[in-house]
Design a protein around this motif. Structure first.
Motif, PDB file in Angstrom:
ATOM      1  N   SER A  46       0.825  -1.221   0.000  1.00 16.77           N
ATOM      2  CA  SER A  46       0.000   0.000   0.000  1.00 16.77           C
ATOM      3  C   SER A  46       0.854   1.263   0.000  1.00 16.77           C
ATOM      4  O   SER A  46       0.486   2.274  -0.585  1.00 16.77           O
ATOM      5  N   ASN A  73      -2.895  -8.439  -7.168  1.00 16.82           N
ATOM      6  CA  ASN A  73      -2.891  -8.281  -5.720  1.00 16.82           C
ATOM      7  C   ASN A  73      -2.824  -9.671  -5.095  1.00 16.82           C
ATOM      8  O   ASN A  73      -3.786 -10.413  -5.055  1.00 16.82           O
ATOM      9  N   SER A  76      -2.893  -9.383  -0.432  1.00 15.12           N
ATOM     10  CA  SER A  76      -2.339  -8.417   0.533  1.00 15.12           C
ATOM     11  C   SER A  76      -3.248  -8.292   1.740  1.00 15.12           C
ATOM     12  O   SER A  76      -4.470  -8.330   1.626  1.00 15.12           O
ATOM     13  N   ASP A  78      -2.907  -5.591   3.786  1.00 20.49           N
ATOM     14  CA  ASP A  78      -3.113  -4.166   4.043  1.00 20.49           C
ATOM     15  C   ASP A  78      -4.050  -3.617   2.965  1.00 20.49           C
ATOM     16  O   ASP A  78      -4.732  -4.391   2.296  1.00 20.49           O
ATOM     17  N   ASP A  79      -4.112  -2.287   2.779  1.00 23.41           N
ATOM     18  CA  ASP A  79      -5.089  -1.815   1.797  1.00 23.41           C
ATOM     19  C   ASP A  79      -4.486  -1.550   0.413  1.00 23.41           C
ATOM     20  O   ASP A  79      -4.787  -0.551  -0.219  1.00 23.41           O
ATOM     21  N   THR A  80      -3.671  -2.467  -0.037  1.00 25.62           N
ATOM     22  CA  THR A  80      -3.124  -2.383  -1.397  1.00 25.62           C
ATOM     23  C   THR A  80      -4.264  -2.334  -2.420  1.00 25.62           C
ATOM     24  O   THR A  80      -4.238  -1.536  -3.354  1.00 25.62           O
ATOM     25  N   GLU A  83      -6.021   0.959  -2.594  1.00 24.98           N
ATOM     26  CA  GLU A  83      -5.107   1.914  -3.244  1.00 24.98           C
ATOM     27  C   GLU A  83      -5.160   1.741  -4.762  1.00 24.98           C
ATOM     28  O   GLU A  83      -5.252   2.707  -5.517  1.00 24.98           O
TER      29      GLU A  83
END
Ligand code: UDP
Ligand code: MG
Length: 339
Positions: A46, A73, A76, A78-80, A83
């Protein structure tokens, strides 16, 4: 009788392969083909994706060629993904392939290759360790010099620790020694590949995707551009020594059966030595009578050969495990959604 199975195997190969290629070309002809596909595996990136696109898009825009960016993706945490979705609002060339969980970089890259449509494909890392400024030069060489692969070669690794450089060197040396293939040293996944090469790599059926090896196996005419690999811009590397060790094992076992032969050669050598030593003991006993048996030498021999046998079994196990995995034919990755 003996020749029959071989002949059918050859026939299968011949009938299967053309089918595979024609399916691939038909598939890629359906949509308008961009000139360049960037393949970007992302795992917990992210912090990095923003700066990646900020630096890469202007370079691609300046080329004035149709392009797409295939982001995978890789599960992931996290908030990849959010994003990426945010970036997609302003960058319509972005295609997001979202995995159901983490499958590892090689699987992510395979998916990227599968979903890319470009006439050439450039896999890159998200952390800006593969400088996007090299892309125009790679494309120029690909277009002008009639080569199918343009490799980005790291000219110095002075930023890496001594241990990392040493282990990398050891890996390349042993891989190239053990296998019939030659993988170029100090070359990562950052490269330009013509569609022809990508289709060949896609047609390899194996589950263990040791990409460097598969790329080398595909062959084709190759050119190089040199660069200095910068340190990671944001976030953290996902590799540690244990992962690297397993990666190296995957690489060597996927492309060489030499370790399986090691115990044969070692066994032959020991048998020969044992025969000589045995004959000597026999003759000595016949001439000089019975010797006092040595506890220490017996113990050493038992422990040593116990160790050798376990290691040999382990080597067989490494291959057996991989055969087991391959025979299951499980999917390489699971896609949750494509955006
Ligand atoms: N990566 C991935 N899945 C993983 C590990 C890494 O898709 O399980 C991606 C990561 O997001 C990055 C690239 O692979 O874009 C290279 O990873 P990293 O920078 O950690 O490797 P290094 O540069 O240290 O070899
Ligand atoms: Mg990196």
């Amino acid at each position: 009788m003996n020749e029959k199975p071989e002949a059918t195997a050859e026939k299968n190969l011949m009938t299967e392969n053309p089918g595979m290629t024609s399916k691939i070309t038909a598939e890629s002809a359906l949509e308008t083909t961009p000139e360049i596909s960037i393949v970007l595996p992302c795992y917990n990136e992210s912090e990095a994706v923003g700066s990646f696109f900020k630096r890469t898009l202007p370079v691609l825009d300046r080329l004035a060629l149709a392009y797409e960016v295939v982001c995978v993706n890789d599960g992931s945490r996290d908030d990849t993904l959010s994003e990426l979705i945010k970036i997609k609002e302003t960058v319509p060339q972005l295609k997001i392939v979202d995995f159901s969980k983490n499958f590892g970089k090689d699987a992510a890259m395979s998916a990227g290759l599968d979903f890319s449509k470009g006439k050439c494909v450039i896999p890159m890392d998200c952390d800006l360790q593969d400088p996007p400024e090299l892309i125009p030069e790679m494309v120029k060489i690909w277009k002008s010099q009639n080569v199918e692969v343009v490799l980005a070669k790291r000219e110095d690794r002075s930023d890496d620790s001594l241990a990392k450089r040493l282990t990398a060197w050891l890996f390349y040396k042993s891989f190239n020694q053990f296998s019939d293939l030659e993988i170029p040293e100090n070359v990562g996944d950052f490269r330009l590949m013509d569609r022809k090469v990508v289709d060949v790599v896609k047609s390899f059926p194996e589950r263990t995707r040791f990409m460097k090896g598969l790329f080398a196996l595909a062959g084709f005419k190759t050119a190089y551009v040199g660069y200095k690999r910068p340190v990671r811009a944001e976030g953290q590397s996902k590799w540690n020594y244990w992962k690297l060790w397993n990666y190296a094992l995957d690489g060597i076992t996927s492309f060489s059966t030499f370790p399986l032969k090691l115990s044969t050669y070692f066994g032959l050598l020991v048998t020969m030595l044992a025969f000589l030593r045995g004959s000597w003991i026999l003759i000595r006993t016949l001439i000089f009578g019975i010797d006092v048996p040595g506890y220490a030498s017996l113990m050493t021999a038992i422990l040593f050969f116990g160790g050798v046998q376990l290691v040999s079994l382990g080597i067989i196990g490494e291959y057996l495990g991989r055969i087991y995995i391959e025979t299951k034919q499980r999917p390489l990755y699971v896609v949750k959604q494509v955006l």
